[in-house]
Design an enzyme around this catalytic site. Structure first.
Site, PDB file in Angstrom:
ATOM      1  N   GLU A 111     -46.421  77.378  -9.093  1.00 19.75           N
ATOM      2  CA  GLU A 111     -46.412  76.813  -7.747  1.00 19.75           C
ATOM      3  C   GLU A 111     -45.149  75.993  -7.479  1.00 19.75           C
ATOM      4  O   GLU A 111     -44.543  76.093  -6.414  1.00 19.75           O
ATOM      5  CB  GLU A 111     -47.648  75.924  -7.587  1.00 19.75           C
ATOM      6  N   ASP A 112     -44.751  75.172  -8.464  1.00 18.63           N
ATOM      7  CA  ASP A 112     -43.638  74.245  -8.241  1.00 18.63           C
ATOM      8  C   ASP A 112     -42.278  74.819  -8.600  1.00 18.63           C
ATOM      9  O   ASP A 112     -41.275  74.500  -7.962  1.00 18.63           O
ATOM     10  CB  ASP A 112     -43.849  72.973  -9.074  1.00 18.63           C
ATOM     11  N   HIS A 119     -50.002  74.705 -15.682  1.00 13.29           N
ATOM     12  CA  HIS A 119     -50.724  74.992 -14.440  1.00 13.29           C
ATOM     13  C   HIS A 119     -49.899  74.824 -13.167  1.00 13.29           C
ATOM     14  O   HIS A 119     -50.286  75.320 -12.113  1.00 13.29           O
ATOM     15  CB  HIS A 119     -52.012  74.158 -14.355  1.00 13.29           C
TER      16      HIS A 119
END
Length: 764
Positions: A129-130, A125
């Site tokens: 994003e990271d 998840h």
């Protein structure tokens, strides 16, 4: 989307953690790699990452093996390896290897027995994003369904928003819309938020409070709405402990002390109930339960009680085998202890909107202590604790949906309906929050269909719940076959009938008494659409005034307009004008933004005004015929001749008050930037409502004489109301009359004063 703002590159510190559960550790090989590469990745961990060995994923593997096939387990292991590789070198604030967080989230999802795609999404998840992993790469490796789930869980890319609040709202909108398409998005997100809240202790106090407030405002209500009661209660208490640590500790000590003091009473009740149920031939599980600390705190706040006055800290739950035994157990309890009047609720016959079913009753126990009991079946208990996770939102082999699935599906669909009619992400989030309030009222259609609405909902909310067109065309309603106003608040068991007319249309006043997000968004959407031209013209006038106030010429050159549009979400200037006209943007803020663009470009790109002090700021002219983009405040009812001021209200345009209005003074103190100078125009070809109170002797024909006097003064009466007479045999008559201006009103009041029996006349 990561609640505690994980790093978007390996050079930033990662998520918080304190002591992870055994399942939230990471394989020894990964830990060694992390230690070896942390310098290269430029990560300075507060403490060395713990080495916990291969057994770290054992708990997760064991839980998955209970219901997963070998093929599914192979896919999950592949997702784990990919996530471990991508998060290599990244650590949390506590020094834990970052991979511990996705594993912990996956284990929470495994407790709910989510499917293989959801578990894979839980492990992956944060990679988009990271670690800047593209959705296309996830589709290629793990398939489109998993990639779509991960995308729904990821925050938006670094877009330039006007504020942190707007950025946060847009992220929530993305997540909630993804959830509307696939409920697994929010289930994984809630697991993510739960682990983050469990490990929030290492964060700064300010950040802990911000994340806890966000949890309480959005995630706690969503967990409740989906029936995830275990998560709902734990998130509430965790957020409470970080928002109000002193209150939390004080209450915690008080509850521990109360346990010892009330142990004898609880034991006595427990034994008596078990014996009574056994004598009645019921095979039931009986156990005590304690109110959550936040539940106790809320009760003390709402009812202004001290801790010692909260008597129902303890309650009892009775779990029986089938539906009939629930009511049999209820009768047995009522024979044992006396029930408190008005404290019985049947959520089995009429379940809560989140699918919760139980019988609730409060009895007077030994020593006069009120005790709450919840009675339910094993199946009801499973749904009460796991909610929508207990009943998957997927059709079975026969294509049928349970009642809970249908209700949840309808709510998720309403999110998409609100999205279509909502102007921006902040407004969308506002509407959704309204619909997430847990208290509900249950009413009936004329055909006996049950409709659940938030407590405080009105007949107009009911109309919009049925269909947007019915709401837009509503003119009246009957509740329990009696005609009542559309603003009437609904009560449990009401039968509602809506009367419509093709010529009826929403008014801004409707926004003051609707309660649901669907109704509010539909009304605002209609008002925005119908008054577009009026709002655009008003916005243009307000921006021109704001530009003049900062010494800039209102005639903006094309290059500056292009620059402004490039830095905003608007495609053309008319959109910005309209947003200003309806109060969505502040003209002063837009003017300051334009001033910044000017200064960036060159000191004097076009002609400025001279000294601002020498320029007189012109007020906005009000004619009273502007339509719905300009409203006259109902609290003070300004009329031509009054000194007036204007308030820019979000999605209601310009609201005009008298300058001595008490309500306006309070609002001006709270939001001074939203007030502008306004003045009446010269030609006003309409009548204006105002209120007067006439005090008269209680004698025959008084009302008729006053009404005739108002008519002779060429004014119209739009509303009249009489108070009961007092001991001095006088009464007040309240009139709403339509006048041209203050001069006309003064003439009417003089003519009334000369009538027989009139004591005084005052304007409200």
């Amino acid at each position: 989307m990561n609640a505690t703002e994980t790093s978007s590159s390996l050079s930033k510190p990662a998520e918080p953690d304190t002591a992870p559960p055994p399942s939230a550790a990471t394989p020894q090989s990964s830990t060694k790699k992390n230690a070896a590469t942390s310098t290269e990745a430029n990560v300075k961990a507060p403490t060395p990452a713990p080495v916990v060995g291969v057994a770290s994923t054992t708990a997760l593997s064991a839980r998955l093996a209970e219901y997963m096939s070998p093929g599914d387990l192979k896919l999950i292991k592949e997702a784990y390896r990919f996530s471990d590789e991508k998060h290599l070198g990244q650590v949390r604030k506590s020094g834990e290897p970052y991979i511990s967080h996705p594993i912990a989230v996956a284990e929470i999802c495994a407790e709910w027995k989510l499917d293989v795609q959801a578990i894979m999404a839980a492990l992956l998840h944060d990679v988009m994003e990271d670690q800047d992993v593209k959705k296309e790469e996830l589709i290629e490796r793990f398939g489109a369904p998993v990639a779509t789930l991960v995308d729904g869980l990821s925050k938006l890319e670094k877009i330039e928003f006007q504020s942190q609040i707007e950025a946060q709202a847009e992220n929530f909108r993305k997540m909630l819309l993804a959830m509307a398409r696939d409920v697994r998005v929010i289930l994984v997100k809630l697991a993510d938020r739960l682990h983050n809240m469990r490990t929030l202790g290492v964060m700064r106090s300010e950040k802990k409070r911000r994340i806890s407030r966000e949890t309480m405002d959005v995630y706690v209500p969503i967990a409740h709405r989906l029936g995830l009661n275990n998560i709902y209660r734990e998130l509430q208490d965790l957020a409470f402990s970080h928002l109000y640590p002193m209150r939390y500790r004080t209450l915690s000590k008080a509850v521990k002390a109360a346990r010892g003091n009330r142990r004898e009473v609880v034991s006595k009740i427990l034994e008596a109930v078990k014996n009574s149920l056994k004598e009645a031939g019921l095979n039931a599980e009986v156990y005590g339960r304690e109110k959550t600390l936040y539940g106790i705190y809320r009760k003390m706040q709402d009812k202004h009680l001290s801790f010692s006055q909260v008597l129902d800290i303890y309650g009892f739950r009775i779990v029986v085998e089938n539906f009939r035994e629930s009511y049999y157990a209820l009768g047995t309890l009522h024979a044992l202890y006396k029930p408190m009047p008005g404290k019985f609720k049947d959520y089995i016959a009429i379940p809560k909107t989140n699918g919760y079913q139980s019988l609730h009753t409060t009895l007077i126990g030994p020593y006069g202590t009120p005790v709450e009991f919840q009675i339910r079946t094993q199946e009801m208990h499973r749904v009460a604790e796991s909610g929508v996770a207990a009943h998957w939102l997927y059709k079975d082999a026969e294509g049928s949906l349970t009642d809970l699935q249908q209700r949840t599906h309808a709510w998720l669909q309403s999110l998409l309906d609100i999205q279509k009619q909502t102007g921006d992400s902040a407004e969308f989030l506002e509407h959704v929050k309204i619909d997430l309030f847990p208290d509900s009222v249950y009413v009936f259609t004329p055909k006996s269909k049950i409709i659940a609405l938030p407590r405080g909902a009105t007949a107009l909310d009911f109309a919009y719940n049925i269909h947007t067109d019915i709401g837009n065309q509503a003119i009246a309603t009957r509740i329990n076959h009696e005609p009542v106003p559309l603003r009437s608040e609904l009560k449990n068991g009401d039968i509602i009938e809506i009367i419509t007319s093709p010529g009826s249309r929403p008014t801004p006043n409707w926004l003051t008494y609707v309660r649901t997000g669907k109704a509010r968004s539909a009304i605002r959407h209609y008002l925005r659409t119908i008054n577009l031209n009026e709002s655009t013209e008003l916005g243009k006038q307000l921006l021109a005034q704001a530009l003049v106030a900062v010494n800039l010429n209102p005639e903006l050159p094309g290059t500056l307009v292009d620059k402004l549009l490039n830095e905003s979400t608007a495609k053309e200037m008319d959109e910005i004008y309209t947003d200003i006209g309806i109060g969505k943007r502040m003209a002063t803020l837009v003017a300051r933004h334009i001033l910044d663009l000017v200064e960036d470009d060159s000191p004097f790109p076009f002609q400025q005004f001279g000294d601002k002090q020498n320029y007189k700021r012109e007020p906005v002219i009000i004619y009273g015929s502007e339509g719905l983009s300009v409203q006259l405040a109902p609290c003070c009812m300004p009329i031509p001749g009054d000194n007036i001021i204007g308030q820019l209200k979000r999605d209601q345009g310009l609201v005009v008050h008298t300058d001595d209005c008490e309500h306006a003074k309070r609002m001006h103190f709270k939001e001074p930037d939203r007030w502008i100078d306004v003045t009446w125009g010269e030609e006003l070809n309409r009548s204006f409502d105002t209120r007067i109170i006439v005090t008269v002797n209680n004698e025959r024909g008084a009302l008729a004489r006053i009404a005739a006097g108002i008519g002779e003064s060429e004014a119209n009466i739009s509303h009249v109301n009489m108070e009961d007479g007092d001991a001095n045999d006088m009464t007040n008559i309240h009139f709403t009359i339509q006048v041209e201006d203050r001069g006309h009103l003064a003439k009417i009041m003089r003519s009334i004063k000369h009538l027989s029996g009139v004591i005084r006349v005052v304007r409200v």
